[in-house]
Design a protein around this motif. Structure first.
Motif, PDB file in Angstrom:
ATOM      1  N   GLU A  95      20.102  13.364  23.633  1.00  0.00           N
ATOM      2  CA  GLU A  95      18.965  13.556  24.536  1.00  0.00           C
ATOM      3  C   GLU A  95      19.416  13.808  25.964  1.00  0.00           C
ATOM      4  O   GLU A  95      18.886  14.694  26.639  1.00  0.00           O
ATOM      5  CB  GLU A  95      18.032  12.343  24.489  1.00  0.00           C
ATOM      6  N   LYS A 192      13.013  16.420  31.331  1.00  0.00           N
ATOM      7  CA  LYS A 192      12.852  15.188  30.549  1.00  0.00           C
ATOM      8  C   LYS A 192      11.564  15.236  29.723  1.00  0.00           C
ATOM      9  O   LYS A 192      11.536  14.804  28.566  1.00  0.00           O
ATOM     10  CB  LYS A 192      12.836  13.976  31.480  1.00  0.00           C
ATOM     11  N   VAL A 195      12.068  17.839  26.796  1.00  0.00           N
ATOM     12  CA  VAL A 195      12.961  17.311  25.760  1.00  0.00           C
ATOM     13  C   VAL A 195      12.285  16.168  25.014  1.00  0.00           C
ATOM     14  O   VAL A 195      12.432  16.034  23.789  1.00  0.00           O
ATOM     15  CB  VAL A 195      14.299  16.859  26.374  1.00  0.00           C
ATOM     16  N   GLY A 196      11.511  15.355  25.724  1.00  0.00           N
ATOM     17  CA  GLY A 196      10.776  14.275  25.065  1.00  0.00           C
ATOM     18  C   GLY A 196       9.795  14.817  24.045  1.00  0.00           C
ATOM     19  O   GLY A 196       9.685  14.292  22.926  1.00  0.00           O
ATOM     20  N   LEU A 199      11.836  16.226  21.031  1.00  0.00           N
ATOM     21  CA  LEU A 199      12.450  15.223  20.153  1.00  0.00           C
ATOM     22  C   LEU A 199      11.437  14.319  19.457  1.00  0.00           C
ATOM     23  O   LEU A 199      11.632  13.904  18.317  1.00  0.00           O
ATOM     24  CB  LEU A 199      13.438  14.359  20.950  1.00  0.00           C
TER      25      LEU A 199
END
Length: 209
Positions: A95, A192, A195-196, A199
């Motif tokens: 991450e 962030k 990507v959060g 994922l």
């Protein structure tokens, strides 16, 4: 292909000692312009003027605009590959690495590859197009390998790693939307968030007790 000469040809620009740096400057300038404006909007004359060389100087190093486009785009893609590889290898976990990759991509938005290639395809031969595709695929393959490792470690659920790579890359196009960027305090903050979502998705099912 890039032209190579051992002797000065008639009409060759008088830059014998500087040829390598001139060639690099042409590639760097062409890369920036093509990635920002696409194929048709960029002329060799514009590139020559920005490099402060003559148009024949460009033809000395590159046989045509399509060939310069191929070299410029593959150069950028190969640089991206090396950059992503270094970031993911140095990151403490996946991450963190993806956030850094996303931040870099959001900070430096450029034309979407598919759009550029659709525009340039009528002018490119099969070999030129294949070389660009191979450079693009190598980036997807690199990401897919890291996703596969994460799946093997049960960090990610089992999925098609190549599809994940292509999906992640597609999400990076948010960098081309200024309205999206303006909603966040920094590119890091947006990275962030992106990507959060990538994922963990948007479902709150995992948060239920």
């Amino acid at each position: 292909m890039i032209k190579k000469h051992s002797q000065r040809a008639p009409g060759r620009p008088k830059h014998a000692k500087d040829d390598p740096s001139i060639q690099e400057m042409i590639i760097k300038t062409a890369s920036k312009r093509f990635m920002e404006y696409g194929y048709e909007s960029v002329s060799l004359l514009q590139i020559a003027e920005e490099c402060q060389v003559s148009k024949p100087a460009i033809y000395y190093h590159f046989i045509s605009k399509p060939e310069l486009f191929k070299v410029a785009v593959t150069t950028v893609l190969n640089q991206v590959h090396r950059h992503i590889s270094r970031i993911l290898q140095e990151a403490e976990h996946l991450e963190e690495g993806l956030v850094t990759v996303a931040e870099a991509r959001l900070t430096n938005p450029h034309a979407e590859i598919e759009t550029m290639l659709r525009e340039a395809e009528p002018f490119l031969n099969e070999e030129q197009l294949m070389e660009i595709r191979q450079s693009e695929h190598s980036i997807y393959q690199l990401l897919a390998e890291h996703f596969q490792v994460a799946m093997d470690k049960h960090v990610l659920r089992v999925n098609d790693p190549m599809l994940l790579a292509q999906t992640f890359s597609a999400m990076m196009l948010l960098g081309n939307r200024k309205d999206t960027l303006l909603k966040y305090a920094s590119n890091r903050a947006l990275a962030k968030e992106v990507v959060g979502i990538f994922l963990r998705g948007t479902s709150n099912a995992g948060n239920k007790k």
